[in-house]
Write a protein that holds these residues in place. Structure first.
Motif, mmCIF file in Angstrom:
data_model
loop_
_atom_site.group_PDB
_atom_site.id
_atom_site.type_symbol
_atom_site.label_atom_id
_atom_site.label_comp_id
_atom_site.label_asym_id
_atom_site.label_seq_id
_atom_site.Cartn_x
_atom_site.Cartn_y
_atom_site.Cartn_z
ATOM 1 N N GLU A 9 0.658 -1.518 -0.053
ATOM 2 C CA GLU A 9 -0.036 -0.001 0.005
ATOM 3 C C GLU A 9 0.796 1.157 0.033
ATOM 4 O OE1 GLU A 9 -3.071 0.537 -0.501
ATOM 5 O OE2 GLU A 9 -3.270 -1.777 -0.983
ATOM 6 N N ARG A 12 1.934 1.706 -3.516
ATOM 7 C CA ARG A 12 0.909 2.148 -4.410
ATOM 8 C C ARG A 12 0.514 3.869 -3.974
ATOM 9 N NH1 ARG A 12 -0.002 -3.278 -4.161
ATOM 10 N NH2 ARG A 12 -1.230 -2.965 -2.263
ATOM 11 N N GLU A 37 -11.342 1.589 -11.480
ATOM 12 C CA GLU A 37 -11.557 0.482 -10.950
ATOM 13 C C GLU A 37 -10.269 -0.391 -11.043
ATOM 14 O OE1 GLU A 37 -13.975 -0.870 -8.713
ATOM 15 O OE2 GLU A 37 -14.353 1.139 -8.634
ATOM 16 N N ASP A 39 -7.458 0.314 -10.824
ATOM 17 C CA ASP A 39 -6.123 0.874 -9.887
ATOM 18 C C ASP A 39 -6.167 -0.208 -8.972
ATOM 19 O OD1 ASP A 39 -5.302 3.056 -10.773
ATOM 20 O OD2 ASP A 39 -6.538 4.319 -10.162
ATOM 21 N N LYS A 40 -7.473 -0.934 -8.614
ATOM 22 C CA LYS A 40 -7.606 -1.953 -7.634
ATOM 23 C C LYS A 40 -7.096 -3.150 -7.871
ATOM 24 C CE LYS A 40 -11.641 -0.053 -5.971
ATOM 25 N NZ LYS A 40 -13.270 -0.076 -5.641
ATOM 26 N N THR A 41 -6.828 -3.623 -9.140
ATOM 27 C CA THR A 41 -6.302 -4.897 -9.879
ATOM 28 C C THR A 41 -5.100 -4.823 -10.598
ATOM 29 O OG1 THR A 41 -7.943 -4.796 -11.542
ATOM 30 C CG2 THR A 41 -8.770 -6.002 -9.667
#
Length: 141
Positions: A9, A12, A37, A39-41
Protein backbone atom coordinates in the motif's frame (compact mmCIF):
# COMPACT_ATOMS: atom_id res chain seq x y z
CA UNK A 1 16.93 5.25 -9.42
CA UNK A 2 14.96 2.16 -8.45
CA UNK A 3 12.04 0.87 -10.53
CA UNK A 4 9.97 -1.99 -9.19
CA UNK A 5 6.45 -3.32 -8.86
CA UNK A 6 4.53 -1.43 -6.21
CA UNK A 7 3.84 -4.45 -4.03
CA UNK A 8 2.37 -2.81 -0.92
CA UNK A 9 0.00 0.00 0.00
CA UNK A 10 2.84 2.43 0.71
CA UNK A 11 4.32 1.95 -2.77
CA UNK A 12 0.90 2.16 -4.44
CA UNK A 13 0.17 5.37 -2.50
CA UNK A 14 3.46 6.77 -3.83
CA UNK A 15 2.34 5.93 -7.40
CA UNK A 16 -0.95 7.71 -6.77
CA UNK A 17 0.91 10.75 -5.42
CA UNK A 18 2.96 10.95 -8.64
CA UNK A 19 -0.19 10.65 -10.74
CA UNK A 20 -1.93 13.35 -8.69
CA UNK A 21 1.03 15.73 -9.12
CA UNK A 22 1.41 15.13 -12.87
CA UNK A 23 -2.10 14.50 -14.16
CA UNK A 24 -4.43 16.30 -11.74
CA UNK A 25 -2.28 19.20 -10.53
CA UNK A 26 -0.17 19.91 -13.66
CA UNK A 27 -2.44 18.80 -16.50
CA UNK A 28 -5.74 19.67 -14.80
CA UNK A 29 -7.27 16.29 -15.50
CA UNK A 30 -10.48 15.98 -13.47
CA UNK A 31 -9.96 13.79 -10.41
CA UNK A 32 -12.95 11.64 -11.38
CA UNK A 33 -11.21 10.83 -14.68
CA UNK A 34 -7.87 9.89 -13.13
CA UNK A 35 -8.95 7.16 -10.72
CA UNK A 36 -10.76 4.03 -11.88
CA UNK A 37 -11.58 0.47 -10.89
CA UNK A 38 -8.47 -0.85 -12.69
CA UNK A 39 -6.33 0.76 -9.98
CA UNK A 40 -7.52 -1.96 -7.58
CA UNK A 41 -6.44 -4.92 -9.73
CA UNK A 42 -3.67 -3.80 -12.10
CA UNK A 43 0.07 -4.00 -11.52
CA UNK A 44 1.56 -0.66 -10.49
CA UNK A 45 5.24 0.25 -10.99
CA UNK A 46 7.10 2.87 -8.97
CA UNK A 47 10.33 4.69 -9.78
CA UNK A 48 12.02 6.33 -6.83
CA UNK A 49 15.34 7.64 -5.67
CA UNK A 50 16.61 8.78 -2.29
CA UNK A 51 14.52 11.95 -2.55
CA UNK A 52 11.28 10.01 -3.02
CA UNK A 53 8.85 8.94 -5.78
CA UNK A 54 9.87 10.17 -9.24
CA UNK A 55 7.67 8.21 -11.66
CA UNK A 56 5.13 5.49 -12.14
CA UNK A 57 3.16 3.38 -14.60
CA UNK A 58 0.55 0.65 -14.49
CA UNK A 59 -0.11 -2.54 -16.44
CA UNK A 60 -3.57 -3.97 -17.06
CA UNK A 61 -3.81 -7.53 -18.40
CA UNK A 62 -6.01 -7.84 -21.49
CA UNK A 63 -5.55 -11.40 -22.73
CA UNK A 64 -2.09 -11.63 -24.32
CA UNK A 65 -1.84 -7.83 -24.37
CA UNK A 66 -0.32 -5.67 -21.64
CA UNK A 67 -2.15 -2.34 -21.55
CA UNK A 68 0.36 0.16 -20.19
CA UNK A 69 -0.96 3.40 -18.81
CA UNK A 70 -0.71 6.21 -16.32
CA UNK A 71 2.97 6.65 -17.18
CA UNK A 72 4.11 9.74 -15.31
CA UNK A 73 7.43 11.36 -14.42
CA UNK A 74 7.80 14.14 -11.84
CA UNK A 75 9.06 17.46 -13.21
CA UNK A 76 12.56 17.28 -11.63
CA UNK A 77 13.22 13.93 -13.34
CA UNK A 78 11.98 14.83 -16.83
CA UNK A 79 14.60 14.73 -19.56
CA UNK A 80 16.78 12.31 -17.60
CA UNK A 81 15.73 9.11 -19.39
CA UNK A 82 13.52 8.01 -16.52
CA UNK A 83 10.42 7.71 -18.71
CA UNK A 84 12.26 5.38 -21.07
CA UNK A 85 13.63 3.37 -18.13
CA UNK A 86 10.13 2.98 -16.67
CA UNK A 87 8.73 1.83 -20.00
CA UNK A 88 11.59 -0.62 -20.60
CA UNK A 89 11.09 -2.05 -17.10
CA UNK A 90 7.32 -2.44 -17.58
CA UNK A 91 7.75 -4.03 -21.02
CA UNK A 92 10.38 -6.46 -19.70
CA UNK A 93 8.05 -7.37 -16.85
CA UNK A 94 5.20 -7.90 -19.32
CA UNK A 95 7.36 -10.14 -21.54
CA UNK A 96 8.45 -12.17 -18.49
CA UNK A 97 4.77 -12.59 -17.54
CA UNK A 98 3.99 -14.02 -20.99
CA UNK A 99 2.37 -11.04 -22.70
CA UNK A 100 3.09 -10.88 -26.44
CA UNK A 101 1.79 -7.38 -27.22
CA UNK A 102 1.67 -3.98 -25.55
CA UNK A 103 -0.99 -1.32 -25.98
CA UNK A 104 -1.19 2.22 -24.68
CA UNK A 105 -3.26 5.35 -25.13
CA UNK A 106 -0.79 8.19 -25.69
CA UNK A 107 -1.35 11.90 -25.29
CA UNK A 108 -0.55 13.38 -28.69
CA UNK A 109 2.54 15.30 -27.59
CA UNK A 110 4.27 12.13 -26.34
CA UNK A 111 3.67 10.01 -29.45
CA UNK A 112 7.28 10.57 -30.65
CA UNK A 113 8.55 9.29 -27.27
CA UNK A 114 6.56 6.07 -27.61
CA UNK A 115 7.53 5.70 -31.28
CA UNK A 116 11.14 5.70 -30.06
CA UNK A 117 10.21 2.63 -27.99
CA UNK A 118 8.78 0.82 -31.01
CA UNK A 119 5.10 1.68 -30.61
CA UNK A 120 3.03 2.47 -33.71
CA UNK A 121 0.08 4.87 -33.58
CA UNK A 122 -3.19 3.70 -35.04
CA UNK A 123 -6.71 5.01 -35.42
CA UNK A 124 -8.03 8.53 -34.97
CA UNK A 125 -7.33 11.06 -32.27
CA UNK A 126 -9.88 11.03 -29.42
CA UNK A 127 -10.59 12.66 -26.08
CA UNK A 128 -10.43 9.99 -23.39
CA UNK A 129 -12.62 12.06 -21.08
CA UNK A 130 -9.74 14.09 -19.67
CA UNK A 131 -10.02 16.89 -22.22
CA UNK A 132 -6.66 15.83 -23.73
CA UNK A 133 -6.40 14.22 -27.18
CA UNK A 134 -4.93 10.70 -27.36
CA UNK A 135 -4.17 7.98 -29.90
CA UNK A 136 -3.92 4.24 -29.43
CA UNK A 137 -0.42 2.82 -29.92
CA UNK A 138 0.71 -0.82 -30.12
CA UNK A 139 3.82 -2.94 -30.39
CA UNK A 140 4.89 -6.54 -30.12
CA UNK A 141 6.88 -7.49 -27.07
Amino acid sequence: MRIAKAEDETARAACFAVRRAVFIDEQNIPEAEEWDEADKTCTHFLAEDDSGPMGCARLIAQGDTAKIGRVAVMAPARGTGLGRAIMEHVMASARAAGFTHALLEAQLYVIPFYEGLGFIAEGPEYDDGSGILHRVMRRQL
